[in-house]
Motif scaffolding. Structure first.
Motif, short mmCIF file in Angstrom:
data_model
loop_
_atom_site.label_atom_id
_atom_site.label_comp_id
_atom_site.label_asym_id
_atom_site.label_seq_id
_atom_site.Cartn_x
_atom_site.Cartn_y
_atom_site.Cartn_z
N PRO A 22 8.39 0.90 7.55
CA PRO A 22 8.04 2.26 7.15
C PRO A 22 7.77 3.16 8.36
CG PRO A 22 6.74 0.61 5.96
CD PRO A 22 7.43 -0.10 7.07
N ASP A 23 8.01 4.44 8.19
CA ASP A 23 7.59 5.44 9.15
C ASP A 23 6.09 5.64 8.93
OD1 ASP A 23 6.86 7.92 10.33
OD2 ASP A 23 8.93 8.63 10.24
N GLU A 24 5.28 5.07 9.83
CA GLU A 24 3.84 5.01 9.61
C GLU A 24 3.21 6.40 9.54
OE1 GLU A 24 -0.01 2.95 11.81
OE2 GLU A 24 1.98 2.01 11.97
N ALA A 25 3.62 7.30 10.42
CA ALA A 25 3.04 8.64 10.43
C ALA A 25 3.43 9.42 9.18
CB ALA A 25 3.47 9.39 11.69
N LEU A 26 4.69 9.33 8.79
CA LEU A 26 5.15 10.05 7.60
C LEU A 26 4.51 9.46 6.34
CD1 LEU A 26 6.96 12.16 6.25
CD2 LEU A 26 8.83 10.46 6.29
N GLY A 27 4.40 8.13 6.28
CA GLY A 27 3.76 7.50 5.14
C GLY A 27 2.32 7.94 4.98
N LEU A 28 1.58 8.02 6.08
CA LEU A 28 0.19 8.48 6.02
C LEU A 28 0.13 9.94 5.60
CD1 LEU A 28 -2.83 8.11 6.43
CD2 LEU A 28 -2.49 8.56 8.87
N ARG A 29 1.01 10.76 6.14
CA ARG A 29 1.02 12.18 5.77
C ARG A 29 1.24 12.35 4.26
NH1 ARG A 29 2.03 16.98 8.68
NH2 ARG A 29 2.91 18.66 7.39
N ARG A 30 2.19 11.60 3.72
CA ARG A 30 2.45 11.71 2.28
C ARG A 30 1.31 11.10 1.47
NH1 ARG A 30 8.85 10.02 2.76
NH2 ARG A 30 9.70 12.15 2.85
N ALA A 31 0.71 10.02 1.98
CA ALA A 31 -0.42 9.41 1.27
C ALA A 31 -1.59 10.39 1.17
CB ALA A 31 -0.86 8.14 1.99
N ARG A 32 -1.84 11.14 2.23
CA ARG A 32 -2.91 12.13 2.21
C ARG A 32 -2.58 13.27 1.24
NH1 ARG A 32 -6.13 12.44 7.62
NH2 ARG A 32 -6.35 14.63 7.02
N PRO A 52 -2.09 1.20 6.33
CA PRO A 52 -0.78 0.71 5.90
C PRO A 52 -0.85 -0.79 5.66
CG PRO A 52 -0.84 0.84 8.29
CD PRO A 52 -2.21 1.28 7.80
N ASP A 53 0.22 -1.35 5.10
CA ASP A 53 0.37 -2.80 5.03
C ASP A 53 0.55 -3.37 6.43
OD1 ASP A 53 1.88 -4.57 2.35
OD2 ASP A 53 0.45 -2.95 2.14
N ARG A 99 0.84 -1.20 0.00
CA ARG A 99 0.00 0.00 0.00
C ARG A 99 0.88 1.26 0.00
NH1 ARG A 99 -5.39 -0.31 1.38
NH2 ARG A 99 -6.21 -2.38 1.93
N HIS A 100 0.39 2.31 -0.67
CA HIS A 100 1.24 3.49 -0.81
C HIS A 100 1.44 4.22 0.51
CE1 HIS A 100 -2.78 5.28 -1.70
NE2 HIS A 100 -2.28 6.40 -1.24
N ALA A 101 0.56 4.06 1.48
CA ALA A 101 0.80 4.66 2.79
C ALA A 101 2.03 4.06 3.45
CB ALA A 101 -0.43 4.48 3.69
N SER A 102 2.36 2.82 3.11
CA SER A 102 3.59 2.20 3.61
C SER A 102 4.77 2.52 2.70
CB SER A 102 3.41 0.68 3.74
OG SER A 102 2.50 0.37 4.78
N ARG A 103 4.58 2.42 1.39
CA ARG A 103 5.69 2.71 0.47
C ARG A 103 6.25 4.12 0.69
NH1 ARG A 103 2.08 1.54 -3.68
NH2 ARG A 103 2.66 3.47 -4.74
#
Length: 550
Positions: free
Chosen positions: A355-365, A389-390, A331-335
């Motif tokens: 993955p940095d879960e918080a940063l991944g979500l921030r970038r996904a949004r 995330p994955d 998932r792109h929130a993880s990538r």
């Protein structure tokens, strides 16, 4: 009469939501999602604001590859319900203004399909074997495969028939023998399968492995790898010219049912100009834009792939699609939370970089604000609207992907992106069902992503998606026109589509926003004192332009 791209159709601007039925919603409680579960959540999907639903396979299957090994193309597997359940789901979607796209898997069948069972029971050279790709092995006794092709899932692409010199081809799992698309019986069979589902009222088909049905004459050896190269498959088993004859034929079948039925190609080819060949006016209507999905977190590369895509698809009069995640990759929130954001590992497990879960979500949004600002059609993968995330620490004994098992765990596979959705934080299986059963384990972190925790929460990812989809529809962005704006920095993208301006800051340092009314921002702290924070995006109405640095 073949379908043409002469005037816009619904798929030119639709937002289409992928449902992976095994993991969406389980009404029966057996731990595997089903069609009745989809029906239960139709109001959720309608309120989200999507235009259509694409369902991954639900046909009769031994489930060796999660349903992509089809034993009967005209029936629902009991795991997922009945044909009556399908009809009820389809009717419910149509009543809510959503169309239904179903998967069709034409490159191969299940080894349990009646055709293949008859082939194994018939002699070499028989009509039954001619429906598949059987070849005599090399070596004095036929003990070596007919060529050196590898399976996409790892290992050899050939399996020997016990006690014989003949082998059969399977570009995927041993249980997925490839059909021979030069055989008229195969062509006629799939014409009939398409008509079966079109008569039931489906609005389109997602064509699995659309670039793989025709193999080069003579099946020559090839020393390359089946790993993705620059976004596309390579070799004599992929993207052969004759495959387009099949889609011209299918186009004519769809035209029997009016002008509003469509096909979308899963064709892992590169560059976009090659993918665009699948959506010429007399072939399919859409193709997944995997080049966009594979683009790293880089402003110049994103701008290039967007321009190239619009140019390539526009040249054949077809809409561009935009997609960030599906059931076949992390998932792109993880990538986007990896140290090299946007790279596409073949699965992530506990021994890999987490993955940095918080940063991944921030970038996904932030990236969804770019995706939904673009003209054309967008695809969403179930759960991305929750920011999922994955599952990156899943123990090996739970894994079911044949890729994991055929490579002895060297490739982690796709299980991490296929985990059942969380609907309710404090319910068994997070509301996936009432029993707590789950065919893949859900990580505890999914509790905070549960839909019930995000509904009516104006800061949630779910609410961001709902607002973006409503505004995209209100301002006609899907059938708009992209105009790039001058950018103040090399790590910032700015574009206008109609009266909406997007600014995406892919860097770490804040950047000044142009003047205008801020309509949406990717996160609550995205804007401060007229500055857009790093890894954030905003939509503005009637915005001023950045000064042209030239």
């Amino acid at each position: 009469m073949t379908q043409q791209h002469s005037r816009p159709q619904w798929w030119h601007h639709a937002v289409i939501y992928q449902i992976y039925p095994r993991s969406f919603m389980d009404a029966s409680g057996d731990g595997i999602g089903d069609l009745a579960g989809v029906t239960q959540r139709l109001d959720y999907l309608a309120n989200l604001g999507v235009d259509a639903l694409w369902l991954s396979p639900f046909y009769r299957s031994p489930q060796a590859d999660a349903g992509y090994d089809v034993a009967d193309y005209r029936d629902v597997d009991p795991l997922f319900g009945t044909l009556e359940d399908f009809d009820s789901m389809l009717a419910g979607a149509h009543e809510r203004g959503m169309r239904i796209i179903v998967d069709i898997v034409p490159n191969h069948t299940s080894s349990e399909h009646v055709w293949f069972q008859k082939a194994l029971a018939s002699p070499s050279g028989s009509p039954e074997r001619a429906r598949y790709i059987f070849r005599e092995g090399r070596g004095e006794y036929g003990e070596q495969p007919p060529n050196n092709w590898e399976s996409v899932f790892g290992g050899a692409a050939w399996t020997q028939v016990p006690g014989e010199r003949e082998w059969y081809l399977h570009l995927f799992d041993t249980s997925q023998p490839d059909l021979d698309w030069h055989n008229p019986e195969v062509l006629d069979e799939f014409d009939d399968v398409l008509r079966f589902w079109l008569k039931r009222g489906v609005d389109g088909f997602r064509v699995d492995v659309a670039h793989g049905m025709i193999k080069a004459p003579g099946l020559p050896d090839w020393n390359g790898s089946q790993a993705m190269i620059e976004g596309g498959n390579r070799g004599p088993m992929w993207d052969q010219d004759e495959v387009h004859d099949i889609y011209r034929r299918w186009n004519r079948v769809l035209s029997e049912f009016g002008r509003d039925r469509m096909m979308v190609a899963e064709a892992w080819v590169h560059p976009p100009s090659k993918t665009a060949r699948y959506v010429r006016p007399d072939e399919m209507q859409q193709a997944f834009n995997f080049d966009y999905l594979l683009t790293p977190w880089d402003a110049d590369k994103l701008r290039d792939v967007i321009d190239t895509s619009l140019e390539s698809y526009g040249a054949v009069g077809a809409p561009t699609t935009w997609v960030m995640s599906n059931h076949d990759g992390v998932r792109h929130a993880s990538r986007l939370g990896l140290s090299r954001p946007g790279t596409r590992p073949n699965g992530i497990d506990a021994d890999d970089e987490q993955p940095d879960e918080a940063l991944g979500l921030r970038r996904a949004r932030a990236i969804i604000m770019l995706t939904l600002a673009l003209p054309g059609s967008a695809y969403l993968y179930q759960g991305e609207e929750l920011g999922l995330p994955d599952h990156t620490t899943m123990p090996a004994h739970y894994r079911q992907d044949p890729t994991f098992h055929r490579t002895n765990g060297e490739q982690i596979g796709r299980d991490g992106c296929r985990v059942p959705l969380p609907w309710c934080a404090n319910a068994p299986a997070f509301g996936f069902n009432t029993t707590g059963e789950s065919w893949l384990p859900q990580p505890e972190s999914y509790a905070r992503y549960a839909a019930d925790q995000q509904l009516e929460n104006e800061d949630s990812t779910l609410e961001l998606y709902r607002r973006l989809l409503a505004m995209r529809h209100e301002h006609g962005l899907g059938h708009g026109e992209l105009v790039w704006q001058a950018s103040p920095r090399s790590d910032v993208l700015s574009l206008t589509n109609g009266d909406v301006t997007l600014v995406l800051n892919l860097g770490e340092m804040p950047v000044a926003l142009p003047g205008g009314e801020v309509a949406l921002q990717s996160v609550t702290d995205a804007i401060c004192d007229g500055q857009l924070a790093g890894n954030a995006a905003a939509w503005l109405i009637h915005a001023d332009a950045y000064p042209d640095n030239d």
